[in-house]
Design a protein around this motif. Structure first.
Motif, short mmCIF file in Angstrom:
data_model
loop_
_atom_site.label_atom_id
_atom_site.label_comp_id
_atom_site.label_asym_id
_atom_site.label_seq_id
_atom_site.Cartn_x
_atom_site.Cartn_y
_atom_site.Cartn_z
N UNK A 121 -14.55 -9.68 0.15
CA UNK A 121 -15.18 -8.56 -0.55
C UNK A 121 -14.48 -7.24 -0.21
N UNK A 122 -14.09 -7.09 1.06
CA UNK A 122 -13.37 -5.88 1.46
C UNK A 122 -12.04 -5.77 0.73
N UNK A 123 -11.30 -6.89 0.67
CA UNK A 123 -10.02 -6.90 -0.05
C UNK A 123 -10.22 -6.58 -1.53
N UNK A 124 -11.26 -7.17 -2.13
CA UNK A 124 -11.51 -6.95 -3.55
C UNK A 124 -11.88 -5.50 -3.84
N UNK A 125 -12.68 -4.89 -2.97
CA UNK A 125 -13.04 -3.48 -3.14
C UNK A 125 -11.82 -2.59 -3.03
N UNK A 126 -10.97 -2.87 -2.06
CA UNK A 126 -9.76 -2.07 -1.88
C UNK A 126 -8.87 -2.18 -3.12
N UNK A 127 -8.68 -3.39 -3.62
CA UNK A 127 -7.81 -3.56 -4.78
C UNK A 127 -8.41 -2.93 -6.02
N UNK A 128 -9.73 -2.90 -6.13
CA UNK A 128 -10.36 -2.22 -7.26
C UNK A 128 -9.98 -0.74 -7.28
N UNK A 129 -9.91 -0.14 -6.11
CA UNK A 129 -9.48 1.25 -6.02
C UNK A 129 -7.99 1.38 -6.35
N UNK A 130 -7.20 0.39 -5.92
CA UNK A 130 -5.76 0.40 -6.18
C UNK A 130 -5.47 0.37 -7.69
N UNK A 131 -6.28 -0.36 -8.45
CA UNK A 131 -6.09 -0.41 -9.90
C UNK A 131 -6.14 1.00 -10.49
N UNK A 132 -7.14 1.78 -10.07
CA UNK A 132 -7.25 3.16 -10.55
C UNK A 132 -6.11 4.02 -10.00
N UNK A 133 -5.76 3.82 -8.73
CA UNK A 133 -4.71 4.62 -8.11
C UNK A 133 -3.35 4.36 -8.74
N UNK A 138 -15.57 2.12 -8.83
CA UNK A 138 -16.92 2.53 -8.43
C UNK A 138 -17.90 1.36 -8.44
N UNK A 139 -17.95 0.63 -9.56
CA UNK A 139 -18.94 -0.42 -9.71
C UNK A 139 -18.66 -1.62 -8.82
N UNK A 140 -17.39 -1.88 -8.53
CA UNK A 140 -17.07 -3.00 -7.63
C UNK A 140 -17.64 -2.75 -6.25
N UNK A 141 -17.53 -1.52 -5.76
CA UNK A 141 -18.10 -1.19 -4.45
C UNK A 141 -19.62 -1.31 -4.49
N UNK A 142 -20.23 -0.80 -5.57
CA UNK A 142 -21.69 -0.86 -5.70
C UNK A 142 -22.17 -2.31 -5.74
N UNK A 143 -21.50 -3.15 -6.53
CA UNK A 143 -21.90 -4.55 -6.66
C UNK A 143 -21.65 -5.32 -5.37
N UNK A 159 5.13 -5.10 -11.48
CA UNK A 159 5.15 -6.55 -11.25
C UNK A 159 4.51 -6.89 -9.91
N UNK A 160 4.80 -6.09 -8.87
CA UNK A 160 4.18 -6.33 -7.56
C UNK A 160 2.68 -6.11 -7.61
N UNK A 161 2.26 -5.08 -8.33
CA UNK A 161 0.83 -4.80 -8.50
C UNK A 161 0.13 -5.97 -9.21
N UNK A 162 0.76 -6.50 -10.26
CA UNK A 162 0.21 -7.64 -10.97
C UNK A 162 0.20 -8.89 -10.10
N UNK A 163 1.25 -9.06 -9.29
CA UNK A 163 1.33 -10.24 -8.43
C UNK A 163 0.22 -10.24 -7.38
N UNK A 164 -0.05 -9.07 -6.80
CA UNK A 164 -1.16 -8.96 -5.85
C UNK A 164 -2.47 -9.33 -6.52
N UNK A 165 -2.65 -8.88 -7.75
CA UNK A 165 -3.87 -9.19 -8.50
C UNK A 165 -4.01 -10.70 -8.71
N UNK A 166 -2.94 -11.34 -9.17
CA UNK A 166 -3.00 -12.77 -9.47
C UNK A 166 -3.25 -13.58 -8.20
N UNK A 167 -2.54 -13.25 -7.13
CA UNK A 167 -2.65 -14.04 -5.91
C UNK A 167 -3.99 -13.82 -5.21
N UNK A 168 -4.46 -12.59 -5.17
CA UNK A 168 -5.69 -12.30 -4.44
C UNK A 168 -6.95 -12.65 -5.22
#
Length: 324
Positions: free
Chosen positions: A97-109, A169-174, A237-246
């Motif tokens: 959950x911690x990793x998923x929340x961090x990556x949710x912020x990375x998507x926006x960043x 925002x919503x990923x952290x809330x959920x 590509x690296x950003x997408x790869x992190x998404x797919x793997x994680x």
């Protein structure tokens, strides 16, 4: 005599994931080497990230420091959380959950990073005044070629930002809601009943993820020519790869574990072993991605040259000519 009726099942195959001390006590020579190497990789990833943060603070313009650090931290943070989940299996849900929340912020960043690489919102609007955005891109509308192109305005730029920010925002809330429900015994990832909370929360998070990835893809398709000298394509590509793997890889392994495809190996149940395999793979993968992203982002951050138009009307931004 029916052999199936006499077959015994190891009690550990039905138990919760083992405690950290139980893992340490049962480690053989192979697992000692494996755990040591993976822990070393996670530690190196974290040290590389810290060194990169120092470099960014010294060499990068102030407006780009924060977003670059956030994007660079995706792989090291996920690798570190996976290492904690490998050593403490009962904490896997929280580390994931911690990793998923961090990556949710990375998507926006990452969306903000592309804007800052151009020069910021004002420069983007100025350069993009005569261009339009192609919104028929993945993951939402890659097949909807009939969708109209959208003018680049403050309103359309705000919608792009909001589309990605809602996920952060919503990923952290959920996630907080899921932890609260878990403490009350109402949240279980393995509970696929219609009355369970996981069956409602997880698909909703999936929808939010797709919606958040869409604005990033739209902006990338528009700016990939402009930012090609800044290696935006391998960065994306690296950003997408992190998404797919994680996300995708972990989900597939967990589904296979819950379906019984992955065998039980004491002291790990089938589900716990699936989680363990996922954590170990992520440590290795995030270690490699950390080293690659360090090479991509460690550069001189000079201002982007002004947009020029040659005789063949080749522009550094994607121009869509309106039909008369």
């Amino acid at each position: 005599m029916n052999n199936a009726s006499n077959r015994t099942i190891d009690p550990s195959c039905e138990d919760e994931p083992p405690l950290a001390m139980d893992i340490i006590v049962n480690l053989d020579i192979f697992n000692i080497a494996l755990y040591s190497i993976l822990t070393f990789m996670a530690a190196v990833s974290l040290l590389v990230f810290i060194e990169e943060c120092i470099y960014i603070y010294r060499k990068v313009p102030p407006n780009k420091k924060s977003v670059i650090i956030w994007v660079n931290g995706a792989a090291p943070v996920i690798g570190t959380m996976s290492c904690l989940g490998m050593w403490i299996p009962r904490a896997t849900m929280f580390t994931d959950m911690t990793s998923a929340c961090y990556f949710a912020i990375v998507v926006f960043k990452f969306l903000i990073l592309m804007l800052e690489e151009v020069g910021g919102d004002e420069v983007f609007l100025k350069r993009g005044g005569k261009h339009k955005l192609k919104i028929s891109t993945g993951p939402c509308c890659c097949c909807c070629l009939c969708l109209p192109h959208v003018s680049i305005t403050r309103h359309s730029l705000l919608l792009l930002k909001l589309g990605s920010f809602q996920f952060a925002l919503l990923k952290v809330v959920l996630t907080i809601l899921s932890i609260v429900l878990w403490t009350n015994g109402n949240f279980d990832l393995a509970d696929m009943k219609i009355t369970g909370s996981a069956i409602w929360i997880n698909p909703f998070v999936g929808i939010l993820t797709i919606i958040a990835l869409w604005p990033v893809a739209i902006l990338f398709m528009h700016l990939k020519t402009t930012l090609r000298t800044l290696k935006i394509v391998p960065k994306y590509a690296m950003y997408q790869l992190v998404l797919i793997l994680s996300q995708l890889q972990t989900a597939i392994i967990n589904i296979l574990a819950q379906a019984g495809t992955i065998a039980c190996t004491p002291p790990f149940s089938a589900k716990a072993r699936g989680y363990m395999m996922s954590q170990q793979l992520l440590i290795l993968e995030m270690f490699i991605i950390t080293l690659v992203t360090r090479l991509l982002y460690r550069r001189q951050y000079d201002p982007l040259p002004k947009e020029e138009l040659d005789n063949n009307e080749n522009t550094k931004m994607i121009a869509l000519h309106e039909s008369v």
